[in-house]
Structure formats: structure tokens, C-alpha cells
Design a protein around this motif. Structure first.
Motif, short mmCIF file in Angstrom:
data_model
loop_
_atom_site.label_atom_id
_atom_site.label_comp_id
_atom_site.label_asym_id
_atom_site.label_seq_id
_atom_site.Cartn_x
_atom_site.Cartn_y
_atom_site.Cartn_z
N ALA A 69 -18.70 -19.83 15.90
CA ALA A 69 -18.40 -18.78 16.88
C ALA A 69 -18.11 -19.37 18.24
O ALA A 69 -17.30 -18.83 19.01
CB ALA A 69 -19.57 -17.80 16.98
N ASP A 109 -9.54 -15.12 16.06
CA ASP A 109 -10.83 -14.66 15.53
C ASP A 109 -10.78 -14.36 14.04
O ASP A 109 -11.70 -13.76 13.49
CB ASP A 109 -11.31 -13.42 16.28
CG ASP A 109 -10.36 -12.24 16.12
OD1 ASP A 109 -9.21 -12.44 15.69
OD2 ASP A 109 -10.78 -11.10 16.44
N THR A 132 -21.56 -12.70 15.64
CA THR A 132 -21.12 -13.77 16.54
C THR A 132 -22.15 -14.10 17.62
O THR A 132 -21.98 -15.08 18.35
CB THR A 132 -19.80 -13.38 17.22
OG1 THR A 132 -19.96 -12.13 17.89
CG2 THR A 132 -18.69 -13.26 16.18
#
Length: 622
Positions: A119, A137, A155
């Protein structure tokens, strides 16, 4: 308390429960896993930290197979208890997709915990990362979105609290349940956070039993009372609701015959007077005739797929109407049905009370019972053994099993020609004996699902029935059964290819092209000698006890030996092509597989003529 995200998740899962009808069940009873760099230091370490008392663990060999095992377990538990599956990033995660689709289509709960790329992006890309130029993403885990009933990516540590609660809500919702995915970036798994202690308190999720709306119930009761030739179609929702007794009471009170989908077979035992067997393309002649003549169809807990409706050609009475008894309004409204949105058990009980005094005409009842007796005679002929020294047909294998088992045995199958033979021929003795996964009809489901079922039903004989094509798709979890000492019984029926698709290919003008496991011939087809593949040797190499059979007499003894075995055991049989005497009855209803509209080969042209004839009978129910 300060824990890593992975530790907090495992501790949270260990304290979740379901409750229905006053009985409590652990929601996530165990976790399956294969470790890689994307989960070994996070979820892997957390499972070790929390220990097996908090979260039992099973080591799998293939990620797809682990999901199948979890699905088998959850189905056997009535969807009240489930398993989680953890994987690394990359191929470990994408291997989950097929199993997730199967779980969601069949509405079976399973929690997927794939690792994900960083992340915080300290290095970009990392090993196994999919780079998408237009979206930073996106990861391979996004392939799980369309096959999950709920998807979230954690995340940040604090995001786990709402995400975990939402995941439990969906897993325990009888309408929305299916695969639930929590994607776990590998760095976030290992991050520490100060968690509120309340997050780890025991939490009980009630599994609802919605009662029918009064107006919908009145409309359904009026339709039943006005019908002369009603038929009830029992789907998997009967099993999920535990509504078998309610169904039997409804049939006893009204005399309405009951036909079952693949998921619903066993909703009534085979010897119940109202049971008329399987319905649809793989069903019985009795059920098909009743469906064609019915003026009212009560669709109870079924999705009404094309196999059940014979691709919209089965229900032919011009005045036929439908009642959709289903938890999900989406399914309750299919075929322009009068919806009866309710839990199957509650709906059947209240509908029975609402039509009190109604019963079908005695002549109708006598006629369908006579038809069913005639069908059972056909089953007996298909199972008959005249020569103990002959090689078995597939139907005769089922007949020998039928003579051996009792109501404690569980049969598992998913694909090939076996679902058709089982749906037409098998005499289900108990509510959970017949376990055929036909929502996704996934080759390779049977062996891992048998492990999951055996974990949910310890001490009961569990049979995985597989053809050679299915076996070659996914035999890896035999190793798991051996490792854990789970005494599943695997019956391999070797007919040198894809028998089901071979037959279909012949029917639609494909002439059986590339459906046999045979050597290539000079004309480019696979019509040479059978391949010298030894599936029995393969099963033995994975640790199973293997019993070879050549004749019906051998097979009879081998099945009995396998049933009493206390270790994973394989029975291997090469089957012969069925003939008109010992083969199963052909399909009793159509299935739409489009045929080439133009072709030079005679087989395809003739198949198109038959296709056009059958398709002309299709109708919209409006």
C-alpha cells in the motif's frame, strides 16, 4: 491492545458466531492457506501467534482447491459455518477466481484473504505486481471483484474495523452470501495498531428467517387453490433453509408432486410418495411430463437456470403461472412469477396453512405416482448386473453404490456425464446425501469438496465421484487428505476422455472433435488409441490406497472395502460405453447449445435442423 493488522483479523475472526433457531455456530471455523512473500509474514505469522485453538489451520496445495474445500464445508454446515482462505499475491491470488465464482454462483459463504502489493509503495513494482499504466491502485486482486459478493482492500490498519464487520454481515446474509474478499496489502498486514478491545468481543450474527408478506401469501394461496395440475420445484434454498420437513408436510397435506433441481435433490427422500425425481434437462421423464402439463409451478428456493427450465421450453401449458418462493426478490420474480419473498421453511409452512383443505384431484395423484413407478423400473434396468465378469457401465457403478450405501453416506460430484446420470437415477436417502455442484459445474471440485464435507461431517462416508477428465483437472488435495488422515473415498471412472462433452459434441454437429483422450491421427483428430495414462498410479503416488477393478464383481468388492477404510482410498474402474440395455435413459428435456447456422458437414446441418425444431418451442413467460 496493540496487534498487527493480521493478528487483529485472526483474533476477530475467532470470536464471530452465527445463530439460527436458537443454535450457535462458529462462523469462521478454520483457515486454509498456502504461503508466499505476500502473506507469510502477515497472516502466516498471525495464525502461528494466535495458535490452533484460536484458529485451526489446513495446509492446501492449490488455491482454487482450497476454496472448493471451504465451499464443501460451508454447504454441509447449512451455510452457518464457513472457512477462510489465505494466499500470497500474484498467481496465488488469481488462482482464487474460479473457486470464488463457484461460491458466489452457488450462494455459499467463503472468506478470501489474498495478499496484495504494498500500500505504501516503497518499491514499485514489486515481485508479481501487475502494472496498469492508467490506474496505480489496480492489482491482480481486482479480478476477484466480479466474482465476490463483497470486496474491500485494507490500505490502512484502522480500515480493518468497518471492513471486517461488513464482511461478516455479507457472509451471514442468506440472500447476499457468497465469496467475500478482503485484499490485504503485504505491508499493512504487518503494521501494528492500537485496537479497541470491543473489536474482539464475541459477536453473534443472527441468520434471518423472513416470513412472507401477507398480501403475497394471500395471492399465492389463491393461485394454489385455483390450480388443477400444480408442480413444486425444490431448489437448493430448501437445503440452505433446513426446510425439508416443511416441504414434506406441504406435500403430504396437498398431494402436490415435488421435482428437484440438482441443488435441491434430496429435499424429499426418494421414497416419499410426492417425490418425482430430478427436473429439467438431466431430470426424469416423470418430472418432465408433469412440468409440460402443469398449470401452476411453485418454484421454491431455485434460481430457475436453463437446465431446470430446459432452456425455457419445459413449461408448455398456455395458462401456466408461477409462484416464486425465494429469499431473494431477484429470483422470486423470475418467469413473471407471483413473488413470495420469504425463507423457504417459513414460506412453505405458512402457505400450507393458507391453503388448508386444498388437495389435488386423486386421479392426478395416482397418475404421477404411477409414472414414477414406471421410471423407477427404468432405473432398475439401467443398474441391472447380468454378468459379474463384465466391465461396468457408469450407470452400473451407481447401481452398485446404491446397493451399498445407507443414509449416512454423502456423494459429491460436479461435472461431466455423472451429474446427468445422478440426477436421473440416484435414490437420495437423506437430506444431505446428494451433493452435486451444478451452479458452476466446476471440474476439479469433487476431491477438495469431499475433504471439506468430511471435516463438517466426521465419521460419515464421503464419496468423490470423478471421471478421468475431472480427475486430471485437480487431484492435488489428495495430498491434503493423506496429510490430515481424512478417509475420503475417490471413485475414478476412466472412459478415456470428456464423455459428456463428447456426447454433446455429437448431438450438435461437432462429431466428438477433440473430446477423447487418444493419440492424434494423421487427419489431425484425436481418434487413435487411448493414451497410456495410469490415473490409479497417480493417485497412489499422492499417498492414496488404490484398489484396481476390471469387472463388476471386482467393483462390488472394492466399493465395500473403500467404504470401511479408515484412510483415503481410491477405487479405479474403466467403464464401458453404455448400450440400450444397461445405459441410463437419455435426456428427457432439451438444453439450448447453439448449432452452426451454416455448415458443409452433414452432421452439423442435421443438428441445426433439430435445433431449430426444439428452439421453436421456447417461450417467454410474461
Amino acid at each position: 491492545m496493540r496487534l498487527t493488522v493480521a493478528q487483529a483479523l485472526v483474533r476477530f475472526l475467532a470470536r464471530q458466531y452465527t445463530e439460527r433457531d436458537g443454535r450457535r455456530h462458529r462462523l469462521i471455523a478454520a483457515t486454509w492457506g498456502i504461503f508466499g512473500h505476500g502473506n507469510v509474514a502477515g497472516v502466516g505469522q498471525a495464525l502461528l501467534e494466535e495458535g490452533p485453538d484460536a484458529m485451526p489451520f489446513f495446509q492446501g496445495r492449490n488455491e482454487q482447491a482450497m476454496v472448493h474445500a471451504a465451499v464443501g464445508y460451508a454447504r454441509q454446515c447449512g451455510r452457518l459455518s464457513a472457512h477462510a482462505v489465505t494466499t500470497s499475491i500474484g498467481p496465488g491470488a488469481t488462482n482464487l477466481v474460479t473457486g470464488a465464482a463457484l461460491a458466489t454462483i452457488n450462494r455459499i459463504p467463503v472468506l478470501l484473504l489474498p495478499g496484495d502489493t504494498f500500500a505504501t509503495r516503497p518499491a514499485d513494482p514489486v515481485l508479481q505486481q501487475l502494472e496498469v499504466p492508467y490506474a496505480g491502485d489496480v492489482s491482480v486482486n481486482d479480478t476477484l471483484r466480479p466474482v465476490s459478493r463483497h470486496f474491500d482492500r485494507i490500505t490502512r490498519p484502522e480500515a480493518l474495523v468497518p471492513a471486517a464487520l461488513q464482511a461478516m454481515r455479507v457472509l451471514t446474509d442468506p440472500v447476499q452470501t457468497g465469496a467475500v474478499t478482503l485484499a490485504l496489502p503485504q505491508d499493512v498486514q504487518a503494521q501494528a495498531y492500537d485496537w479497541p478491545e470491543e473489536f474482539f468481543a464475541e459477536r453473534v450474527w443472527g441468520v434471518r428467517r423472513p416470513r412472507p408478506d401477507r398480501a403475497e401469501l394471500a395471492a399465492a394461496a389463491e393461485a394454489v387453490r385455483g390450480s388443477a395440475r400444480p408442480l413444486l420445484v425444490a431448489g437448493g434454498g430448501i437445503r440452505h433453509s433446513g426446510a425439508q420437513a416443511a416441504l414434506a408436510a406441504f406435500a403430504d397435506a396437498t398431494g402436490i408432486p415435488v421435482a428437484a433441481t440438482q441443488a435441491g435433490k434430496g429435499a424429499l427422500p426418494h421414497d416419499h410418495p410426492a417425490d418425482v425425481g430430478g427436473i429439467g434437462h438431466t431430470g426424469t421423464a416423470t418430472a418432465a411430463a408433469l412440468a409440460r402439463e402443469a398449470d401452476l409451478v411453485i418454484a421454491a428456493g431455485t434460481r430457475l437456470t436453463d437446465f431446470t427450465t430446459a432452456s425455457a421450453t419445459l413449461f408448455r401449458d398456455p395458462a401456466v403461472r408461477f409462484i416464486g418462493l425465494n429469499l431473494d426478490p431477484y429470483d422470486a420474480h423470475k418467469l413473471a412469477a407471483r413473488p413470495l419473498v420469504a425463507d423457504a421453511r417459513e414460506g412453505l409452512d405458512e402457505l400450507r396453512e393458507a391453503v388448508a383443505g386444498y388437495r389435488v384431484d386423486p386421479a392426478y395423484e395416482t397418475a404421477y405416482r404411477q409414472r414414477q413407478e414406471e421410471w423407477e423400473s427404468r432405473v432398475d434396468r439401467a443398474w441391472a448386473v447380468d454378468d459379474e465378469d463384465a466391465a461396468p457401465t457408469q450407470a452400473q457403478v451407481l447401481g452398485l453404490l446404491d446397493a451399498l450405501v445407507d443414509d449416512t453416506d454423502i456423494l459429491i460430484n460436479a461435472a461431466g456425464s455423472l451429474p446427468g446420470d445422478l440426477h436421473k437415477l440416484w435414490r437420495a436417502r437423506s437430506a444431505d446425501q446428494y451433493h452435486v455442484e451444478y451452479g458452476y459445474s466446476c471440474m476439479g471440485y469433487e476431491i477438495p469438496a469431499a475433504i471439506g464435507v468430511a471435516l463438517a461431517a466426521p465419521g460419515r462416508p464421503v464419496w468423490a465421484l470423478v471421471g478421468d477428465g475431472t480427475y486430471l483437472m485437480n487431484p492435488t488435495e489428495i495430498v491434503t487428505a493423506v496429510q490430515e488422515g481424512i478417509p475420503i473415498k475417490v471413485v475414478i471412472l476412466d472412459n478415456h476422455g470428456y464423455a459428456s462433452i463428447g456426447g454433446l459434441s455429437g448431438a450438435v454437429g461437432g462429431e466428438g472433435f477433440a473430446t477423447g483422450y487418444r493419440f492424434r491421427t494423421p487427419d489431425g483428430t484425436y481418434t487413435g488409441d487411448p493414451l497410456p495414462v495410469d490415473l490409479a498410479a497417480n493417485a497412489a503416488s499422492l499417498g492414496m490406497a488404490v484398489i484396481h477393478t476390471r469387472t463388476l464383481g471386482d467393483l462390488r468388492k472394492a466399493l465395500a472395502q473403500a467404504r470401511s477404510a479408515d484412510r483415503p482410498t481410491c477405487v479405479y474402474a474403466q467403464t464401458r460405453t453404455p448400450d440400450t440395455v444397461s445405459g441410463p435413459p437419455p435426456a428427457q428435456a432439451w438444453w439450448d447449445v447453439p448449432v452452426a447456422e451454416t455448415a458443409t458437414r452433414k452432421a452439423a446441418a442435421e443438428a441445426r435442423e433439430e435445433y431449430d425444431r426444439q428452439a421453436a418451442q421456447r417461450r417467454r413467460h410474461l
